[in-house]
Motif scaffolding. Structure first.
Motif: not given
Length: 459
Positions: A46-64, A429-436
């Motif tokens: 589950m902790y790996e899944d957490m990191t994978r999920f928030y890595t996607k959000i991190f990439a979005l933030i980094f790019g902008i 961001l909203n799309k990634k959060i809703k996708y889960g």
């Protein structure tokens, strides 16, 4: 409006928009390090899944963040040519150090962080996560060093005179470790940790309110709450230390921060109020002689007020400085109470029993961001009328060829482009959060939920 005001508005707008993203990436990176570290320690997928999920959000933030940061470097040349010439030696060294020691490190390991999940070992991937986070923190160091040098210049001498004058570094490490840089770096880091951790708290709280991915969300919430609590309490001490440095090196800014006008008298500390620049007085709820005690440890110690400075050397918008500073203090105090109260509920095994608290955390993501913004406003407008404190006035730092119409036109274009970028950021961001973290849908698709469901015969 004249060119100076328009150029300042344009730079304030672009840097405010850009500053939404670096604190998020720094803070979110730290939370990801904690999550992936727990995965290595426990082996819990589950902790790996957490990191994978928030890595996607991190990439979005980094790019902008990268896209919006480039603009400011061009503004130095177009709108602030005299300033660029004056501080080019200092800023050039700091920005070069950022590129070599920070951005290269961060971007170099970003590819491993994003695409190396099934290509490198878990320990190597964790190392990449740590390096990306350190790279973002190192980047903040050099930007804050450059800005802090403007607040408390050190390690330089002035070469030339008039329009040809420029600051030249005589001691690189004295420039880096100028009187305010170390404390301000910590202040910025901790503000970033709060931004990133409250983003995770907000997303996790939203999942809990919606009854989605409950085990995932509750575990992520607890990780972020630990970081947020430590950061909010720590900010109290580093914020106080920053104020002490301001009182020593920028007394006019301190006077504006607290609306203190008397030339030399014990100073009150206002909880909130209004600064009447015209009548040179401040009204509001205050602790009598509180500022004197905080700065000198003596209720009767005199503090220099705005009247002790020539009108041309005072911050020109003292009420704006005052309000920005007090909004930051109010938010910081609220975050301390909120996180400590939540930790107490956790200890009582009642943290997730309060629906109203989860709703509050869902919207609390805006508070650290607002505190970061108004904190910078207070620091920068409080330094006025100096762009380099005591050395170069803002009015003298402008480009001599730029016109008001040119600045207005570019400001309108920036506003349109940034509005589109922000809309795109919120949509994605909203799309990634809703996708889960496990897939689209209203039920919990986590491996733990599937096992439980199979056991009771629902799958």
């Amino acid at each position: 409006m004249n060119v100076e005001i328009l150029a300042r508005i344009q730079f304030a707008f672009t840097i405010s928009f850009h500053y939404i993203y670096p604190p998020l990436s720094i803070g979110l990176g730290l939370v990801m390090v904690a999550m992936e570290g727990l995965y290595l320690k426990t082996g819990n997928k589950m902790y790996e899944d957490m990191t994978r999920f928030y890595t996607k959000i991190f990439a979005l933030i980094f790019g902008i963040g990268v896209a919006t940061g480039i603009v400011m470097e061009f503004e130095f040349g177009t709108n602030w040519a005299t300033y660029s010439k004056y501080v080019g030696d200092v800023f050039g060294s700091a920005l070069a150090a950022e590129g070599i020691f920070a951005f290269a490190l961060e971007s170099g390991f970003l590819g491993v962080l994003l695409f190396g999940w099934n290509k490198v070992s878990p320990r190597v991937h964790f190392f990449a996560t740590v390096m990306v986070t350190l790279g973002s923190m190192f980047s903040a160091i050099w930007i804050v060093v450059a800005n802090s040098w403007q607040q408390t210049p050190a390690g330089y001498h002035i070469v030339g005179s008039g329009l040809q004058a420029r600051a030249e570094i005589t001691d690189f490490w004295a420039m880096v470790f100028n009187p305010s840089s170390v404390t301000r770096v910590w202040h910025v880091w901790i503000g970033s940790f709060l931004s990133g951790s409250f983003l995770v708290l907000s997303i996790s709280a939203w999942y809990i309110v919606k009854n989605k991915y409950l085990q995932f969300a509750k575990s992520a919430f607890k990780i972020a709450l630990v970081i947020a609590t430590i950061s909010s309490v720590s900010q109290l001490f580093f914020g106080h230390r920053s104020a002490e440095i301001v009182s020593e090196y920028q007394p006019a800014k301190l006077a504006a921060l607290e609306g203190h006008f008397e030339k030399s008298a014990p100073a009150d500390m206002y909880l909130f109020g209004y600064v009447d620049k015209k009548n040179e007085k401040t009204v509001g709820l205050k602790i009598p002689k509180g500022l004197s005690f905080l700065t000198h440890g003596d209720f009767n110690a005199p503090v220099r007020g705005l009247k002790s400075f020539a009108p041309a050397d005072r911050p020109q918008a003292p009420n704006f400085v005052f309000q920005s500073y007090h909004i930051m203090i109010a938010i910081g105090s609220f975050l301390i109470v909120l996180t400590l109260f939540s930790c107490w509920l956790w200890w009582k095994n009642a943290l997730f029993n309060k629906r109203w608290l989860m709703i509050l955390f869902t919207f609390s993501v805006f508070l650290p961001q607002l505190a970061n913004q108004v904190g910078w406003y207070a620091a920068e407008t409080g330094r006025q009328p100096w762009v380099v404190y005591g050395l170069l006035r803002t009015s003298d730092a402008l480009s001599k060829a730029v016109t008001a119409n040119q600045v207005i036109f570019s400001l309108i274009l920036f506003t349109l482009v940034y509005a589109l970028l922000f809309a795109l950021f919120i949509y994605l961001l909203n799309k990634k959060i809703k996708y889960g973290p496990y897939g689209k849908g209203d039920i919990d698709h986590s491996p733990q939920h599937k096992i439980m469901a199979e056991e009771i015969g629902t799958l």
